[in-house]
Design a protein around this motif. Structure first.
Motif, short mmCIF file in Angstrom:
data_model
loop_
_atom_site.label_atom_id
_atom_site.label_comp_id
_atom_site.label_asym_id
_atom_site.label_seq_id
_atom_site.Cartn_x
_atom_site.Cartn_y
_atom_site.Cartn_z
N HIS A 203 58.61 19.36 -0.75
CA HIS A 203 57.83 20.31 0.05
C HIS A 203 58.60 21.62 0.24
O HIS A 203 57.99 22.70 0.21
CB HIS A 203 57.48 19.68 1.40
N THR A 204 59.90 21.53 0.40
CA THR A 204 60.71 22.74 0.49
C THR A 204 60.66 23.52 -0.82
O THR A 204 60.51 24.75 -0.84
CB THR A 204 62.16 22.39 0.84
N TRP A 205 60.77 22.79 -1.94
CA TRP A 205 60.69 23.44 -3.25
C TRP A 205 59.32 24.09 -3.46
O TRP A 205 59.22 25.15 -4.08
CB TRP A 205 60.97 22.43 -4.35
N ALA A 206 58.27 23.46 -2.96
CA ALA A 206 56.93 24.01 -3.15
C ALA A 206 56.77 25.37 -2.48
O ALA A 206 55.90 26.16 -2.87
CB ALA A 206 55.88 23.04 -2.62
N ALA A 207 57.61 25.65 -1.50
CA ALA A 207 57.56 26.95 -0.82
C ALA A 207 58.61 27.92 -1.34
O ALA A 207 58.75 29.02 -0.80
CB ALA A 207 57.76 26.74 0.69
N SER A 208 59.31 27.54 -2.40
CA SER A 208 60.41 28.36 -2.91
C SER A 208 59.89 29.59 -3.64
O SER A 208 58.78 29.62 -4.18
CB SER A 208 61.27 27.52 -3.86
N SER A 209 60.74 30.61 -3.71
CA SER A 209 60.42 31.78 -4.53
C SER A 209 60.72 31.53 -6.00
O SER A 209 60.34 32.33 -6.86
CB SER A 209 61.24 32.99 -4.05
N ASP A 210 61.37 30.41 -6.32
CA ASP A 210 61.73 30.06 -7.69
C ASP A 210 60.56 29.29 -8.33
O ASP A 210 60.22 28.19 -7.88
CB ASP A 210 62.99 29.20 -7.68
N VAL A 211 59.97 29.85 -9.37
CA VAL A 211 58.81 29.23 -10.01
C VAL A 211 59.14 27.85 -10.56
O VAL A 211 58.29 26.95 -10.56
CB VAL A 211 58.25 30.15 -11.12
N HIS A 212 60.37 27.65 -11.02
CA HIS A 212 60.74 26.36 -11.61
C HIS A 212 60.80 25.27 -10.55
O HIS A 212 60.43 24.12 -10.81
CB HIS A 212 62.09 26.49 -12.32
N LEU A 213 61.24 25.63 -9.35
CA LEU A 213 61.25 24.65 -8.27
C LEU A 213 59.84 24.33 -7.80
O LEU A 213 59.53 23.18 -7.49
CB LEU A 213 62.10 25.16 -7.11
N ARG A 214 58.99 25.34 -7.74
CA ARG A 214 57.61 25.08 -7.33
C ARG A 214 56.93 24.15 -8.33
O ARG A 214 56.23 23.21 -7.95
CB ARG A 214 56.83 26.40 -7.20
N ARG A 215 57.14 24.40 -9.61
CA ARG A 215 56.53 23.52 -10.62
C ARG A 215 57.11 22.11 -10.52
O ARG A 215 56.39 21.12 -10.67
CB ARG A 215 56.74 24.07 -12.02
N LEU A 216 58.42 21.99 -10.29
CA LEU A 216 59.04 20.67 -10.18
C LEU A 216 58.40 19.86 -9.06
O LEU A 216 58.24 18.64 -9.19
CB LEU A 216 60.54 20.83 -9.94
N ALA A 217 58.04 20.51 -7.97
CA ALA A 217 57.41 19.79 -6.86
C ALA A 217 56.12 19.13 -7.29
O ALA A 217 55.82 18.00 -6.89
CB ALA A 217 57.14 20.76 -5.71
N SER A 218 55.34 19.79 -8.12
CA SER A 218 54.08 19.23 -8.60
C SER A 218 54.29 18.30 -9.79
O SER A 218 53.78 17.18 -9.82
CB SER A 218 53.13 20.36 -9.01
N GLU A 219 55.05 18.76 -10.77
CA GLU A 219 55.20 17.99 -12.02
C GLU A 219 55.99 16.71 -11.82
O GLU A 219 55.64 15.65 -12.35
CB GLU A 219 55.87 18.87 -13.09
#
Length: 358
Positions: A137-153
């Motif tokens: 959930h923290t990654w999903a709010a990140s400014s880093d696109v790779h972390l946001r994708r990791l949260a979903s993928e």
């Protein structure tokens, strides 16, 4: 002919990883590591090669794990790794970092922009579900696109090539991540969200439909695109609720006439060619989505949900009448009588018999 993907894990990719580590940890036995990790690669398949290189890292990185994790994070910050050089590092973290989840998750975050940690994160979802979901959930709010994708993928229930995580059979645990990311500014993230929704739809179609209805009600500039991709499995299965959600009304006022196979019988191995005429009224052609599929089923089958094969999708201002011709491969079909059906937005509109001969 392209080379097998497994060959991307090779002495060169191993050397890239070794060089990155040596730059930040001069005591690393670079030459010995490369020799050990490259030895015996030839008979191994892709994921076996990744595991083999990761085992080599375990022999040569400093111990205990927090020290090794610090080295990998600094190496990732210093050197542009790629999928093939970085993937074994992710595996190493998943294999040896389970007793140090904070250090391990921090390290996967550093590595994922080089080589997605979507496979490695599964071990932590199993061993430390609450801690890992909180981190995602923290990654999903990140400014880093790779972390946001990791949260979903990384939390997909049916992530290809990945270990299944029983926890993820409950979509209510991951739908809040998708809620946050479905209108992400990056298509890279939104496609992961759609694939995640498609995974949910495979096992729990009602949950996927209810989620789609809520998203449609809440709106968002990318909602339509995400739903079209995320409900594609239900569309192929002829789910009328899914068609309605992507503005392809099952009661679309279209007519299909003249459905006819090109010949009375088709030998196995030769394409079954058929044609028909599509008629649209002006209102539909200007405003509504029309998606055509066909189904080919044994004549005596009573299957309620045959697999649908895509034919075409009409854009606004489509011609009011046009002829369509397609072919279906028959190599995998058994000889016998079949029924060919044309469907508009999931609703059958025309049928024709056809025969496949041996």
């Amino acid at each position: 002919m392209p080379k097998p993907l497994k060959d991307e894990i090779n002495p060169l990719s191993i050397g890239t990883l070794a060089s990155a580590i040596t730059q930040v940890h001069p005591g690393f036995a670079e030459t010995e590591f490369v020799a050990a990790a490259a030895h015996g690669l030839n008979p191994l398949e892709l994921k076996q090669r990744v595991a083999h290189v990761a085992a080599g890292l375990a022999r040569f990185l400093p111990q205990p794990f927090p020290q090794a994790a610090d080295v990998l994070r600094r190496a990732a910050a210093r050197t542009a790794l790629d999928l093939w050089s970085g993937w074994p590092a992710n595996n190493y973290v998943a294999d040896h970092g389970l007793h140090h989840p904070d250090e391990a998750l921090h390290t996967l975050a550093a590595l994922t922009s080089h080589a997605s940690a979507e496979f490695a994160i599964r071990a932590f979802l199993t061993a430390h579900p609450d801690r890992t979901l909180t981190q995602m959930h923290t990654w999903a709010a990140s400014s880093d696109v790779h972390l946001r994708r990791l949260a979903s993928e990384g939390s997909r229930p049916r992530l290809p090539w990945a270990t299944r995580v029983p926890l993820l059979a409950d979509p209510e645990l991951t739908i809040p991540l998708l809620d946050r990311l479905r209108n992400d500014p990056e298509d890279y993230v939104r496609r992961s969200v759609a694939n995640h929704l498609n995974d949910i739809a495979h096992d729990q179609p009602a949950v996927a439909i209810l989620t789609g209805l809520r998203w449609a009600d809440e709106g968002g500039k990318h909602t339509d695109t995400v739903l079209r991709h995320g409900l594609r499995g239900l569309i192929r299965r002829g789910n009328l609720d899914a068609f309605a959600l992507i503005n392809a009304r099952p009661d679309i006022p279209a007519r299909i006439t003249g459905l006819r196979p090109a010949r009375n019988s088709t030998p196995v191995g030769q394409p079954l060619t058929f044609s028909f005429d599509l008629h649209l009224n002006p209102r539909q052609a200007a405003r509504e989505r029309l998606i055509l599929h066909y189904a080919l089923t044994p004549a005596l089958s009573d299957a309620d949900s045959p697999r649908l094969h895509f034919l075409s999708q009409s854009a606004p201002q489509a011609p009011l009448r046009r002829s369509i011709e397609r072919s279906h491969p028959t190599q995998s079909l058994r000889p016998g009588d079949y029924r060919l059906t044309i469907l508009a937005n999931g609703t059958p509109h025309a049928h024709a018999p056809c025969t496949i001969t041996g």
